[in-house]
Scaffold this motif. Structure first.
Motif, mmCIF file in Angstrom:
data_model
loop_
_atom_site.group_PDB
_atom_site.id
_atom_site.type_symbol
_atom_site.label_atom_id
_atom_site.label_comp_id
_atom_site.label_asym_id
_atom_site.label_seq_id
_atom_site.Cartn_x
_atom_site.Cartn_y
_atom_site.Cartn_z
ATOM 1 N N ARG A 113 53.240 52.163 42.633
ATOM 2 C CA ARG A 113 53.797 50.958 42.013
ATOM 3 C C ARG A 113 55.283 50.851 42.313
ATOM 4 O O ARG A 113 55.946 51.878 42.539
ATOM 5 N N LYS A 125 47.029 50.434 43.994
ATOM 6 C CA LYS A 125 48.294 49.741 43.764
ATOM 7 C C LYS A 125 48.392 49.395 42.273
ATOM 8 O O LYS A 125 47.557 48.673 41.740
ATOM 9 N N GLY A 126 49.423 49.925 41.628
ATOM 10 C CA GLY A 126 49.571 49.718 40.198
ATOM 11 C C GLY A 126 50.376 48.474 39.873
ATOM 12 O O GLY A 126 50.955 47.846 40.721
#
Length: 215
Positions: free
Chosen positions: A110, A214-215
């Motif tokens: 992230r 993917k945060g």
């Protein structure tokens, strides 16, 4: 749950280094010297988690312990490695935060952005603008440790207050009090201040075969 807990623990949290103090004039002076003079550091840490005891006001009980190593270069570059009771890595290169769970072989990625903000991590890994994000006051001396108390100015932070302890000019410990009454206790050992580091020290390499989220 394990991945979520560890990510919250450092991103919302934190971790470590030593500060040089010439006169050791108290926690506030040592804190200011820490953020201004210690640009990078490495060492070991141990961590204890405590939670409120139901029905007993002010009482806490342990919920877990962990330990590992760390390194950082401010602002925003760090390696925080949990080694016990199991391995998990939190690493940032100044732009992106990576959380790697070895057991799951999974990486959560992230943007770092302003994630440090008023979190405990900002004290160790951020810039030197603590007064912008925290109300800072002297916390007195207890058992030979000089304490500083920091209260986040933001209303939406996970932590109510943070205690930072210095001993003989070095960062000794941290106490993190969250809004749910839980307490995280950190202690630091074998600290090296401003060590030489290679250019790729904080570059994260995705382990072979790991899933990336993917945060």
């Amino acid at each position: 749950m394990k991945l979520k807990f560890m990510r919250k623990c450092l991103l919302a949290l934190a971790l470590s280094a030593g500060a040089a103090s010439q006169a050791f004039a108290g926690g506030l002076d040592e804190m200011h010297q820490f953020v201004s003079q210690v640009k990078s550091a490495s060492g070991d840490f141990s961590q204890r988690q405590m939670k409120p005891v139901k029905g007993q006001v002010g009482a806490l009980e342990p919920t877990g312990t962990s330990s590992g190593t760390f390194a950082f270069a401010r602002p925003g570059k760090f390696v925080w490695l949990y080694q016990k009771p199991y391995q998990q890595l939190l690493q940032a290169d100044g732009q992106t935060l990576y959380v790697y769970d070895k057991d799951l072989n999974q990486v959560t990625e992230r943007p770092l952005g302003n994630a440090l903000g008023a979190s405990p991590a900002a004290i160790l890994f951020g810039s030197n603008d603590l007064d912008k994000n925290f109300t800072v006051k002297d916390g007195g001396t207890k058992e030979g440790v000089d304490w500083v108390e920091l209260v986040p100015k933001a209303q939406d932070t996970q932590f109510k207050r943070i205690g930072v302890g210095f001993k003989a000019g070095n960062l000794d410990s941290m106490e993190l009090y969250d809004v749910f009454g839980n307490v995280t206790l950190l202690s630091f050992q074998n600290i090296q201040k401003n060590p030489a580091a290679t250019a790729d020290r904080f570059k994260f390499v995705v382990p072979k075969g790991a899933d990336v989220i993917k945060g």
